[in-house]
Write a protein that holds these residues in place. Sequence first.
Motif, short mmCIF file in Angstrom:
data_model
loop_
_atom_site.label_atom_id
_atom_site.label_comp_id
_atom_site.label_asym_id
_atom_site.label_seq_id
_atom_site.Cartn_x
_atom_site.Cartn_y
_atom_site.Cartn_z
N ALA A 198 0.69 -1.16 0.01
CA ALA A 198 -0.04 0.02 0.11
C ALA A 198 0.88 1.22 0.02
N GLU A 199 1.87 1.14 0.84
CA GLU A 199 2.77 2.33 1.02
C GLU A 199 3.39 2.79 -0.32
N GLU A 200 4.05 1.48 -1.09
CA GLU A 200 4.76 1.62 -2.37
C GLU A 200 3.60 2.23 -3.49
N SER A 201 2.58 1.94 -3.06
CA SER A 201 1.55 2.32 -4.23
C SER A 201 1.23 3.89 -4.34
N LEU A 224 3.08 4.19 9.74
CA LEU A 224 2.51 4.67 8.14
C LEU A 224 1.56 5.77 8.29
N ALA A 225 0.82 5.79 9.45
CA ALA A 225 -0.09 7.07 9.24
C ALA A 225 0.31 8.53 9.06
N PRO A 226 1.53 8.80 9.54
CA PRO A 226 2.04 10.15 9.35
C PRO A 226 2.70 10.35 7.81
N ARG A 227 2.99 9.06 7.34
CA ARG A 227 3.57 9.24 6.02
C ARG A 227 2.45 9.13 4.90
N ARG A 229 -0.62 10.54 5.46
CA ARG A 229 -1.12 11.85 5.49
C ARG A 229 -0.55 12.98 4.47
N GLN A 230 0.72 12.50 4.40
CA GLN A 230 1.74 13.39 3.45
C GLN A 230 1.94 13.16 2.09
N SER A 231 1.31 11.95 1.83
CA SER A 231 1.50 11.38 0.51
C SER A 231 0.65 12.21 -0.54
N GLY A 232 -0.43 12.81 0.05
CA GLY A 232 -1.28 13.66 -1.03
C GLY A 232 -2.33 12.59 -1.68
N VAL A 233 -2.60 11.16 -1.15
CA VAL A 233 -3.59 10.34 -1.52
C VAL A 233 -4.93 10.53 -0.86
N ALA A 234 -5.86 10.72 -1.52
CA ALA A 234 -7.12 10.95 -0.85
C ALA A 234 -7.48 9.37 -0.02
N GLY A 235 -8.37 9.72 1.05
CA GLY A 235 -8.64 8.54 1.67
C GLY A 235 -8.24 8.74 3.06
N GLU A 236 -8.23 7.51 4.03
CA GLU A 236 -7.94 7.39 5.34
C GLU A 236 -7.24 6.39 5.83
N ILE A 237 -6.58 6.33 6.76
CA ILE A 237 -5.83 5.20 7.26
C ILE A 237 -5.97 5.02 8.69
N THR A 238 -5.98 3.83 9.28
CA THR A 238 -6.57 3.62 10.57
C THR A 238 -6.05 2.13 11.13
N LEU A 312 -0.11 -3.91 -7.13
CA LEU A 312 -1.48 -3.58 -6.46
C LEU A 312 -2.24 -2.68 -7.51
N VAL A 313 -1.56 -1.77 -7.89
CA VAL A 313 -2.13 -0.51 -8.74
C VAL A 313 -2.53 -1.22 -10.07
#
Length: 356
Positions: A198-201, A224-227, A229-238, A312-313
């Motif tokens: 997911a992070e690589e994607s 992972l959470a702070p990275r 939020r800085q990625s610019g990808v829309a959505g949410e991580i929890t 994944l993508v």
Amino acid sequence: MPDNFVMAGGGSGGHVFPALAVARELKARGHHVLFVGVRRGLEAKLVPAANFPIEWIEIGGLKRVGFRQTVATLAELPFSVWQAARILDRSAAQAVFSMGGFVAGPVLLAALGKRIPIVAMEPNAIPGFTHRHLARFVTRALVSFPEAERWFPMGRTEVTGLPIRREFFAVPSKPLGEVLTVLITGGSQGSRTLNRAAEESWPLWERSRVRLIHQTGSLMYEELAPRFRQSGVAGEITEFIVDMPGAFADADIVVSRAGMGAVSEAAAAGKPSILVPFPASSDQHQLRNAEAFEKAGAARLVLDRDLTGARLVDEVMRLANDPGALEKMSAAARAFAKPQAAQRAADVLEKVTAAI
């Protein structure tokens, strides 16, 4: 007249969620339900939140653990069986419902000593450690795969499927819109492979077209959470999604491991999925699950060793760009659903108590 049932099995969501589905059905019929668990397991959060009482025992695992943990667990076993026996006495238990796992072991041993009927629900084609070793003693075995029947005494098994929360069956069909929502979950404990991919994607998605919902599990969330939020990808991580049926309703595609709980939820919700079997699952049962879903046209199978961010993508966008593909997969997934599994489990529990 209400009966008293004890639910045994915890540690992970795969054990707790099906037991909760059966417990809700029993409660709706007027029965009393008590859970037995360990304080470090997921049941410590989920069971009280569902308004069911729970009592605790002290026990560790035996499967795929080191020598020191094995010795510690064996040393704990007599005390944990004694704890379980006291709980069965206090609750006046008339039957035990087992989802297996290390938490269930002491409860089943205590129930056997007290001649309390045991209804075991085994979601895998090859039973886990606890059910495999105590199979010949169960009163009834409810299985998801016909292959599992051979492990239990002849005439005591029934293929019911795995109980899933009713909310999953109520997830409506979702037409594909301009933004594709992808739910990524490695289960309640998380998956390093899925988290890494997911992070690589993140840099590879078309930002205006994709939204991610990512459940990381507890071990990698803080990393992972702070990275994200800085990625610019829309959505949410929890760390953990409490309302998983709601997340399924939002999703167009689900990316997950292939445990029976995960694939059963995808089937109930009618969600297309990309399944990444956990390679160390006992007897490769996750691989078998994923193969069955892919063969039916309900999922795409990607081996753990092959999953990267780019893969994944590619898998997600290939499905999204194929007209009608997601709709066909959704229909194929729903064909696997067994909406009456919890009701049937409750029927069987009522039947074994009536025979006492």
